[in-house]
Design a protein around this motif. Structure first.
Motif, PDB file in Angstrom:
ATOM      1  N   ASP A  74      42.370  45.044  41.849  1.00 50.30           N
ATOM      2  CA  ASP A  74      42.965  43.879  41.173  1.00 50.30           C
ATOM      3  C   ASP A  74      42.658  43.874  39.679  1.00 50.30           C
ATOM      4  N   SER A  79      38.489  47.823  46.141  1.00 50.17           N
ATOM      5  CA  SER A  79      38.079  47.692  47.540  1.00 50.17           C
ATOM      6  C   SER A  79      38.735  48.807  48.340  1.00 50.17           C
ATOM      7  N   ALA A 186      48.602  38.913  45.077  1.00 46.57           N
ATOM      8  CA  ALA A 186      47.759  38.861  46.285  1.00 46.57           C
ATOM      9  C   ALA A 186      47.712  40.211  47.003  1.00 46.57           C
ATOM     10  N   GLN A 187      48.754  41.037  46.819  1.00 49.49           N
ATOM     11  CA  GLN A 187      48.800  42.341  47.487  1.00 49.49           C
ATOM     12  C   GLN A 187      47.752  43.328  46.962  1.00 49.49           C
ATOM     13  N   VAL A 189      44.626  42.383  46.285  1.00 51.85           N
ATOM     14  CA  VAL A 189      43.309  41.819  46.608  1.00 51.85           C
ATOM     15  C   VAL A 189      43.008  42.043  48.093  1.00 51.85           C
ATOM     16  N   ASN A 191      41.783  40.899  51.374  1.00 48.59           N
ATOM     17  CA  ASN A 191      41.562  39.590  51.989  1.00 48.59           C
ATOM     18  C   ASN A 191      40.800  39.787  53.301  1.00 48.59           C
ATOM     19  N   LYS A 192      39.505  39.485  53.253  1.00 48.30           N
ATOM     20  CA  LYS A 192      38.621  39.720  54.399  1.00 48.30           C
ATOM     21  C   LYS A 192      39.122  39.030  55.678  1.00 48.30           C
ATOM     22  N   ALA A 193      39.759  37.880  55.501  1.00 48.07           N
ATOM     23  CA  ALA A 193      40.232  37.091  56.654  1.00 48.07           C
ATOM     24  C   ALA A 193      41.258  37.855  57.498  1.00 48.07           C
ATOM     25  N   LYS A 194      41.943  38.818  56.880  1.00 48.11           N
ATOM     26  CA  LYS A 194      42.973  39.566  57.602  1.00 48.11           C
ATOM     27  C   LYS A 194      42.405  40.744  58.402  1.00 48.11           C
TER      28      LYS A 194
END
Length: 204
Positions: A74, A79, A186-187, A189, A191-194
């Motif tokens: 980002d 990551s 957002a693409q 980054v 996202n741990k939730a996913k």
């Protein structure tokens, strides 16, 4: 004559082509490109072929290898997600001269780091490709030569082949390229939730 030309100064014809590729890439708002990555050993045996998709926007990028890795950048952190291990490694993004980011592969990475010359043209897949040979100025690098094929009609990179001192060769071939892709921030980054149960290794 051609030999002396490569020892210290670059070929103006090659620079003109690379400058045009770089200028064209910089006009793109956001890029989505498919690519194929092939690795070979010193004897030319194919070690593996992977397919993936590259997304770039400004200094952000994302590289998705089908069924393997996903790299998110980002502009602040990188990551790297390993699907098989369900693990992500997070590190600081450092835009240093030595690191080759996806953007650099398409823009003026060649200016100070390489000597380059135009080898000629060839026809492949119905395209006229201009072959440019790049030799790194820094002889301590793990590779000694990079061949870049530029699609003459579209002024875009068609294929890049990296030749390592170990004898291994890596070839990136671009499939489709959309320079006006609709990509949200957002693409880029992670996202741990996913990713349920993901193990996070934070190196920042």
């Amino acid at each position: 004559m051609a030999q002396t030309q490569t020892l210290g100064k670059s070929d103006p014809a090659a620079k003109k082509i690379l400058d045009a590729v770089s200028a064209k890439f910089k006009t793109y708002k956001a890029v989505q490109a498919t690519f194929t990555f092939k690795s070979e050993d010193a004897k030319g045996k194919v070690l593996g072929v992977k397919k993936g998709t590259l997304y770039t926007k400004g200094n952000k990028y994302r590289v998705s290898i089908t069924g393997g890795q996903d790299i998110f950048c980002d502009g602040v952190t990188v990551s790297t997600y390993d699907k098989a291990a369900n693990e992500v490694t997070i590190s600081k993004f450092e835009a240093s001269a030595s690191s080759i980011t996806p953007q650099k592969l398409f823009t003026n990475f060649y200016d100070k780091d390489f000597l380059y010359k135009l080898n000629g043209e060839k026809k492949e897949a119905g395209k006229t490709l201009q072959e440019i040979e790049l030799t790194p100025v820094d002889k301590s690098k793990s590779f000694f030569k990079v061949l870049v094929w530029v699609d003459k009609a579209t002024q875009t990179i068609y294929s890049t082949r990296v030749m390592e001192k170990s004898g291994n060769k890596y070839t990136y071939t671009v499939g489709s390229l959309n320079g006006n892709a609709n990509i949200t921030d957002a693409q880029f980054v992670f996202n741990k939730a996913k990713y349920p149960g993901v193990e996070v290794v934070d190196l920042r």
